[in-house]
Each structure stands twice: as structure tokens, then as C-alpha cells.
Design an enzyme around this catalytic site. Sequence first.
Site, mmCIF file in Angstrom:
data_model
loop_
_atom_site.group_PDB
_atom_site.id
_atom_site.type_symbol
_atom_site.label_atom_id
_atom_site.label_comp_id
_atom_site.label_asym_id
_atom_site.label_seq_id
_atom_site.Cartn_x
_atom_site.Cartn_y
_atom_site.Cartn_z
ATOM 1 N N LYS A 115 8.781 16.290 -39.061
ATOM 2 C CA LYS A 115 8.599 15.621 -40.355
ATOM 3 C C LYS A 115 9.117 14.191 -40.246
ATOM 4 O O LYS A 115 10.137 13.953 -39.581
ATOM 5 C CB LYS A 115 9.365 16.398 -41.440
ATOM 6 C CG LYS A 115 9.109 15.884 -42.853
ATOM 7 C CD LYS A 115 9.711 16.812 -43.901
ATOM 8 C CE LYS A 115 9.489 16.309 -45.313
ATOM 9 N NZ LYS A 115 10.045 17.207 -46.342
ATOM 10 N N SER A 135 10.646 22.425 -50.373
ATOM 11 C CA SER A 135 9.723 21.566 -49.615
ATOM 12 C C SER A 135 9.272 22.119 -48.268
ATOM 13 O O SER A 135 8.355 21.562 -47.671
ATOM 14 C CB SER A 135 10.349 20.191 -49.411
ATOM 15 O OG SER A 135 10.235 19.446 -50.590
ATOM 16 N N SER A 158 7.277 19.065 -50.214
ATOM 17 C CA SER A 158 6.977 17.745 -49.695
ATOM 18 C C SER A 158 6.589 17.750 -48.217
ATOM 19 O O SER A 158 6.027 16.769 -47.739
ATOM 20 C CB SER A 158 8.184 16.824 -49.870
ATOM 21 O OG SER A 158 9.263 17.257 -49.047
#
Lengths: 99, 494
Positions: free
Chosen positions: B82, B181, B157
Site C-alpha cells: 500500500k 480499510s 481505503s
Amino acid sequence: MPIVDDALIRKISDLARLELSEEEISAYLKSTNEVLGYVEQLNLLSTHNIKPMLHGTDEQLRYRADEVQSAPEGPEGYSKILQSAPEVIQGGIKVPPVL
Amino acid sequence: MIKNYSTVDEVHEAYEKKLETPSSMTQKYFDQISKSHHNAYITLCQERAIKQAKFYDEILIKNQYKVPREQYPLFAIPMAQKDNLHVEGVKTTCASKILENYIPPFTSTVVERLENAGVITLGKLNMDEFAMGSSNENSAFGVVHHPTHEGYVPGGSSGGSGASVAARLCVASTGSDTGGSIRLPASFCGVVGFKPTYGRVSRYGLVAFASSLDQVGPLAQTVEDAAHITEVISGSDPKDSTSSSKPCQKWTLEVQKEKKQKKIESLKVGVPKEYFVEGLHPEVKERLEQCIDYFKSQGAEVISVNLPHTPYAIATYYMIALCEAASNLSRFDGIKFGVRSQEAERAKTPVEYYKKVRSLFGEEVKRRIVLGTFALSSGYREDYYIKAAQVRRLIRNDFEEAFKNVEVILSPVSPTTAFKQGEKCKNPLQMYLTDIFTIPASLAGLPALSVPIGNDSQGLPIGMQVLAARFNESAVFKAGVWAEKFSKSFGVHS
């Protein structure tokens, strides 16, 4: 009754160092009041004598010795750190004249 | 066909059977990425990854095509990170314009541990800006698309993390979870996602959103791979004083053993009635109930538990997370790092300068900074932040009480399956409500797994959440294995 008014949103934005357009001011005013209105429900709960949970862990935070460990050293190290600065001059971070 | 190489075992088998080398495997993934239209990646690390792969090519030859699992448990596994986790020399943008050129001078502990275990990093994954969002529509680098359903969101997210695993653009990925997330995109994309106990994994080198809630974890095709990656990244780190020194278990081995079991041996499962409320989509509810029945039929004892403060979780979470975010994001001043626009250069006062720099934050980030700053401001802090922190303790107490009677709790991950792009953008509060089932575990710091349990009538994946007491990852993975067995009985999960 809205909790936050136009003047307060402007003041808060100023404190948060955010430059907001008029459109943003009105959008954030609406969403801030909506969310704060939703949050009001917490007042239905009695929290008298409840210790706030301000951390994610109960464990005692560990301290380490105040020693330099992995900071990049030497000219190569400096340049590594400086490469993330917006502007560099003679091995230092250049800041705008206002500062 | 890359589909055959989507787990750690499958990749290792391909190496040992000489079907692929680390280099050819890495190239296959890059080819797959170049053909994809999901916008899952922000940065590709092609040169770096090929160098890593060549290093493992040589080791494989030297080791006579036997994968050195002892030394490298994740030997030459193509993964992606990420874009809020630092990798030295590679841009960390946090999907924000304010960091679009930021190159960190150090690597996060998580990525360091993964790469020391053999991982090849293919690139950095798209996400909601600063991990703020539930649909991955808040990225400065464009929305991430659902892996199978055009026009739908992948969840946020960590949307890039979910979509990339589901679309076979990496074997597994890292995500970060503050209020759901990791679990939400895992659920929406039909992959496994795991948020470890708060403190289990070091946050060193993770760009902070809400420090008392943020936790890094894996997204993968299987519970076994999620356990494997968790085992590699967990454990105390002197560079993060909130990382726990509690010993980690051999989760991979535990999962492998559980997979061989014919029946569930001694597992008390709790089902919270507060999670089966109005708004829960009937198809999600039905599939979850089928899965719970399956657990019962396999030998688990299922009992009802009470989590009475659940309805207050979202309000509590948004107050705490936004206050912490407003504080954490104050460091982005455009002095030492980040973008400095020409407009900012022309500023006449320091305040004007900061404002020009910070105008690069996206809409949702600014919205949250405004809210958080308000709730922390003089005269309001007690009413909002402290009140929420008190309710947070009540929510945690609920779980502690429940875990006196059960080992795991099963619940939905989200009230619905993936929704359409744009559907909730205009109504922030509606978007926040998406996280209703993931947030309580975040507030309490619990380990939480999202595991696919089938699809709805449109073919969109449904996820089940498994929770356990703090540091009881073992129980979460055990139940996760049985959820996988349930899915396989439907023939839905790869």
C-alpha cells in the site's frame, strides 16, 4: 440548531492552516454539522467515572536508549534525506523568503 | 496462466518444478499489470523488482531448485505494498498531491521484514488519500476499479490492495486498517484480509492517519497466506514503542493443521444480535446465517452474545480518528518534504505559505481535518474527543465481557456488497456508515479477519468477519479456515 456556524468554520480552517473556497466552506459547514449532529447520540450514554481510552494499547510503552541507530550517515546519508526536500541549496533545505 | 500462481505454495511449486524462475514469475505479473485497467498501482518498481528476482534466481539454482523456506519463508513471492508504507528510494504518495514527489530515505519495518523473508515488491498500490475513505474514490491518482464488476467500487481505503490480489496483479498485498480499510476491500473484492491486534505489527514507516487505531496487515487469496504473511511481519520493534512484546504463534502451521481436521474441535462461536440489524442486506444476512449453521454442523458451539454499545461505534470512531488525523496531518507543511507550489513560493506570510501548500490536500482529507480541529479546539475537546474516548472504553469492555464466553465472534464485514461508483460520494455520513461492522473491533484493538463466503445474486462477493480477543490471532485463523471450507462447499472461492 447547527453546532458550527459560518464564522466558526472559517476560524477553524484558519487554525488548521487550510485555505478553503467559498464552495468548500459551505460544503464543510453542512457536513460538519451533520456529523456533529450524529455524534450527539453519545450524550445519551452516561460516562461518569469512565476512564477515557486514549491509546490503542494498555502495555507500558517501552523506551529505548537515546542513541543514533539507523540514521543515514556521511554525504550519501545527507543526500538521501535531502532528496525529499522540495528545494535544496548547498547541502541545506532552502525555505521560502517569508520564513 | 497466472491464476495457477496465486498462492505462496503454488508459486513455490512452480519454482521447484522448474516451470518458472523468480524472474519469469515477476515478469508474468508485470505483464498482467500492464494489461489491467483497475488503476490498482500508483508506482511500479520494475527495475528494483527484477534485481530482487535475479538475486533469487541464483539462490534457486544454487539450492538445486529446492525453495529455501527456512531462510526465506516467502521466497521470491511477488507482492505489492500500500502506498502509505515506506520503501527506501521509492515514492510514497499516500495517494495525495501533497506527497506526489516524496521519496522516503528509509524502509518501513513491515516491508523490511517481508523483503528479508524473500518478498519481491512489484510496486506501490493505490488507496484513498491518506487512507481516508471506504470506496477508494478519494485518490489523487484516480479511482480504483472493482476487480470483476465495472462501475463498482473495490472498497477502501486499501482498494488497490484488494483489487490487485483479486485481479491477480500480485500474489498478496499489504494494507492498513484504521476502521476497516483492510477488511472492507477484502470483502468487496472477494479476497482474505486481516487486521492484526493493535500492537502486533510495527507501524514504523507507515504514514500515520490515526495512531491509536492504525494497523498494517495482509490481503491474500487464502487464510493460510494471510497467516503466513502475518507471522513474518509481526513482533516487537524497537522503532515503534506501541508494538507489543507478546510472543507470536506459529500461525501458518496452525492453519495447515486445521485444514486437515475433519470436524471443528472445541470452538465457541459468538453471534452478536446487534450486528443483525435493519440495513443489513438480506442476501448478506442469509449467506452469513448459512455459514454459522455450517459451523454448528461441523461441531462448533454457537451462542448469542451482547455488544450493547455497538450503535455508538461510528460516532465514537469518527471523533477519535478525526482528532488524531487533524493532529497527525499538521506535519505536512511543505518545508522539509512534499510539494511546494509556485503559488506557495509567492506567499507573503508564513500562514499564507502553509495554507497554499496544504491546499493540495483532497476534499475528504480537508473535511476531516476541519472536523478534527474543531473537536480538539478549546471548549469542545471534553464534549467530543474525551467523551468519545470514554465510549471507546465501553465498547472495548463489551468485547472483553463477550470473550469470557466465546473464542470468536462471527459477523458481516459490511451491510452490503460492493456499491456503485459515485453512489455515496455526495453524502459523507452515509459513506461513514459503511464501516459500521468493522469499526468496533478497531476501537477495541482486536484481531479481525475478513473472509469470502460466497457471492450475491449479482456475483458480487460477500465477506464474513471473524473477531477474537486481543492477541488471539490463532482463534481468528482457525475460524477463518472453516469459513473457507464453507465457501468451498459452495464452490465459490478459488
